[in-house]
Design a protein around this motif. Structure first.
Motif, PDB file in Angstrom:
ATOM      1  N   GLU A 245       0.809  -1.232   0.000  1.00 16.39           N
ATOM      2  CA  GLU A 245       0.000   0.000   0.000  1.00 16.39           C
ATOM      3  C   GLU A 245       0.837   1.275   0.000  1.00 16.39           C
ATOM      4  OE1 GLU A 245      -0.486  -2.566   1.927  1.00 16.39           O
ATOM      5  OE2 GLU A 245      -2.592  -3.198   1.887  1.00 16.39           O
ATOM      6  N   GLN A 246       1.964   1.254   0.687  1.00 16.36           N
ATOM      7  CA  GLN A 246       2.777   2.467   0.821  1.00 16.36           C
ATOM      8  C   GLN A 246       3.972   2.491  -0.129  1.00 16.36           C
ATOM      9  OE1 GLN A 246       1.473   4.783   2.822  1.00 16.36           O
ATOM     10  NE2 GLN A 246      -0.131   3.257   3.256  1.00 16.36           N
ATOM     11  N   ARG A 247       4.002   1.590  -1.104  1.00 11.14           N
ATOM     12  CA  ARG A 247       5.143   1.504  -1.996  1.00 11.14           C
ATOM     13  C   ARG A 247       4.820   2.084  -3.372  1.00 11.14           C
ATOM     14  NH1 ARG A 247       9.065  -2.087   0.157  1.00 11.14           N
ATOM     15  NH2 ARG A 247      10.405  -1.045  -1.379  1.00 11.14           N
ATOM     16  N   ALA A 276      10.801   4.625  -1.237  1.00 11.99           N
ATOM     17  CA  ALA A 276       9.593   3.776  -1.212  1.00 11.99           C
ATOM     18  C   ALA A 276       9.444   2.939  -2.475  1.00 11.99           C
ATOM     19  CB  ALA A 276       8.349   4.642  -1.020  1.00 11.99           C
TER      20      ALA A 276
END
Length: 433
Positions: A245-247, A276
Motif C-alpha cells: 500500500e505504501q510503496r 519507497a
C-alpha cells in the motif's frame, strides 16, 4: 467455402519431402518425451500424446470449433473472443490447442472445464489426420501466425475451413515464406480467410499471394482487452498480502535476458531518491524464475518471492513474481510499467495490458510483434521508448516527479483501447459468414 486448388507435381514432391523430414525429427521428440516422463517433469503427461495424434479424451461431437494458440500470449489474446463464442453458442464444443505446457496451463486457468485442451500434433500427415478424425472440427481458427503446411493440407482435404484470426505477418516472416514458394504458396491457397490485425499484416499477406477477397482488415483483437473482476480482486489480494500500500511500484512484465539486469540498474539509481520504490519483476517464461532469482542473490538484492507468500518489508527492493497468471493483476498496482521482449530483441509483448489499467508504459525499440499497437500508444503519449538503464531512470524520474503527467500518460493508454475496439465483432462476422 473451401477453395478449389490443384497442386503441381513439384509442389507435391516438396510437401512429401517436408513430411519425410518429420520422420527424422519424430524419434528424437519421442525419446525426449519419454525422458521427461521418467524425470516426472511437470506438464509431461499422457495429454502430450496428442502431439502424435493420439488423444486421450473422448471423441468430440460433430459441431466442434478448433482454435490453435502457440503459447501463453496467444491464449491470453483470444480470451474475450472465446468468451463471446461460449456465450453465443450452447451446443458447439470448443477445443483449444497449444504447443507449450505454459499455454495449456493458461487455457485451464482462463476457461476451466468450459473448453477442451489438447496439444497440437506435430505437422506429420498421419498425426494430423488422426487428430482431425478424432476431434472432427467443423472449423479451425489459427491465432496470429502459427502456420503448418500439413495441417492446412489435411484440413483442405477434409473440407474443413481454416481461418487465420488476428493474423500477424512481419516482414521477416514474409521473406522466409517467399524463399520456399513450392511449400508455402499452396498452404496460403488452402486457407479460407485471413483476419489481418494491421495494415502491415494485410499487405504482407497480399505479397504472399493471398487473394484480396479472402482478406479482412479487422484490427487487433488485443484492443478489445478488458480487465476482469477476477484480475482486480486478485490485484487487491496481492497488494494486501505483500504489504504494498505504501510503496511505489515499477512493474517489469514479460521480461527476457538481459532486461532484468537493465531494469535493476535503473532501479538502484532511482532508489536513492525514492526510498519507497519497489521493483516487481515478472519473467516471461517460468523456466527463468530461478535464474532471475540467482541473478538478484548474486548482487545481494533484498528479494521477496511471490510463491513464498511473505510480505515485503520497507527494505525489500525486488518482488519477484515466480507464478503464472498474475501479470494483469500486478500491472493494476503499478505506478510505471516496462513491457519486456522489447530491449531484448523479441518483438515486444502486450503493452495494452498496462494501458488497460491506466499505467504509463516504457518499452525498448523491438516492437515488431505489435507495431500498430505500440505506435498508437506512443502517438498518444502513453508509451515512451527507452534503450538502456539511463533512459529508464530518466523517464521514471520525470513521471515520478510529475504525477499529473504520469496520470495523463496512463489515461491516454485507456483512450487508445476505447478508440480501437471492435476487432472481435469483425472477426466473428468473418468466421460465421
Amino acid at each position: 467455402m473451401i477453395t478449389s486448388f490443384k497442386s503441381s507435381t513439384k509442389q507435391k514432391i516438396v510437401l512429401l519431402g517436408y513430411s519425410l523430414l518429420w520422420l527424422l525429427i519424430i524419434p528424437f521428440a519421442l525419446c525426449h518425451f519419454i525422458f521427461q516422463i521418467i524425470r516426472r517433469k511437470p506438464g509431461y503427461t499422457k495429454a502430450r500424446l496428442s502431439r502424435y495424434g493420439l488423444t486421450v479424451s473422448q471423441d468430440n461431437p460433430k459441431d466442434t470449433l478448433h482454435i490453435h494458440c502457440a503459447s501463453v500470449g496467444e491464449v491470453v489474446a483470444i480470451q474475450n473472443l472465446v468468451e463471446q463464442l461460449l456465450a453465443n453458442t450452447l451446443k458447439q464444443q470448443i477445443i483449444i490447442t497449444t504447443n507449450t505446457t505454459t499455454g495449456a496451463d493458461r487455457v485451464r486457468l482462463l476457461f476451466t472445464d468450459r473448453v477442451e485442451h489438447a496439444y497440437l500434433p506435430y505437422d506429420f500427415p498421419l498425426f494430423i489426420k488422426l487428430f482431425l478424425n478424432r476431434k472432427r472440427p467443423t472449423k479451425v481458427l489459427i491465432n496470429e501466425m502459427e502456420l503448418w503446411p500439413n495441417l492446412c493440407h489435411q484440413c483442405w482435404r477434409s473440407n474443413i475451413p481454416i481461418f487465420i484470426i488476428n493474423g500477424r505477418m512481419s516482414e521477416k516472416s514474409t521473406k522466409t515464406y517467399l524463399k520456399f514458394p513450392s511449400l508455402f504458396q499452396p498452404m496460403f491457397e488452402k486457407i479460407t480467410a485471413v483476419c489481418a490485425q494491421g495494415q502491415r499484416d494485410y499487405e504482407n499477406y497480399l505479397t504472399l499471394g493471398v487473394s484480396p477477397d479472402k482478406l479482412t482488415l479487422t484490427n487487433n483483437i488485443k484492443f478489445d482487452l478488458t480487465i476482469s473482476a477476477h484480475d482486480m480482486a486478485q490485484s487487491q489480494t496481492i497488494q494486501s498480502n505483500f504489504d504494498l500500500e505504501q510503496r511505489l511500484l515499477i512493474v517489469a512484465g514479460s521480461t527476457h535476458e538481459p532486461e532484468e539486469q537493465i531494469l535493476l540498474d535503473a532501479y538502484l539509481a532511482l532508489q536513492k531518491d525514492y526510498p519507497a520504490l519497489l521493483l516487481v519483476i515478472v519473467p516471461r517464461h517460468p523456466q527463468r524464475f530461478e535464474k532471475v532469482h540467482q541473478l538478484l542473490q548474486k548482487q545481494n538484492i533484498t528479494t521477496v518471492l511471490m510463491s513464498e507468500q511473505k510480505p515485503c518489508t520497507p527494505n525489500t527492493q525486488v518482488l519477484l513474481c515466480d507464478q503464472m497468471g498474475k501479470l494483469r493483476s500486478i500491472y493494476a498496482l503499478a505506478d510505471i510499467s516496462f513491457v519486456g521482449g522489447s530491449i531484448a530483441d523479441r518483438g515486444g509483448h502486450n503493452a495494452l495490458e498496462p494501458a488497460a489499467v491506466g499505467v504509463p508504459i516504457l518499452m525498448g525499440e523491438s516492437t515488431y510483434n505489435n507495431p500498430a499497437i505500440c505506435q498508437a500508444l506512443a502517438d498518444s503519449g502513453a508509451l515512451l521508448t527507452v534503450t538502456d538503464a539511463q533512459q529508464i531512470e530518466s523517464a521514471c524520474k520525470n513521471w515520478l516527479n510529475n504525477p499529473q503527467q504520469k496520470k495523463q500518460a496512463g489515461d491516454a493508454g485507456k483512450q487508445v483501447l476505447i478508440l480501437n475496439k471492435g476487432a472481435i465483432q469483425k472477426t466473428l462476422n468473418v468466421i460465421t459468414s
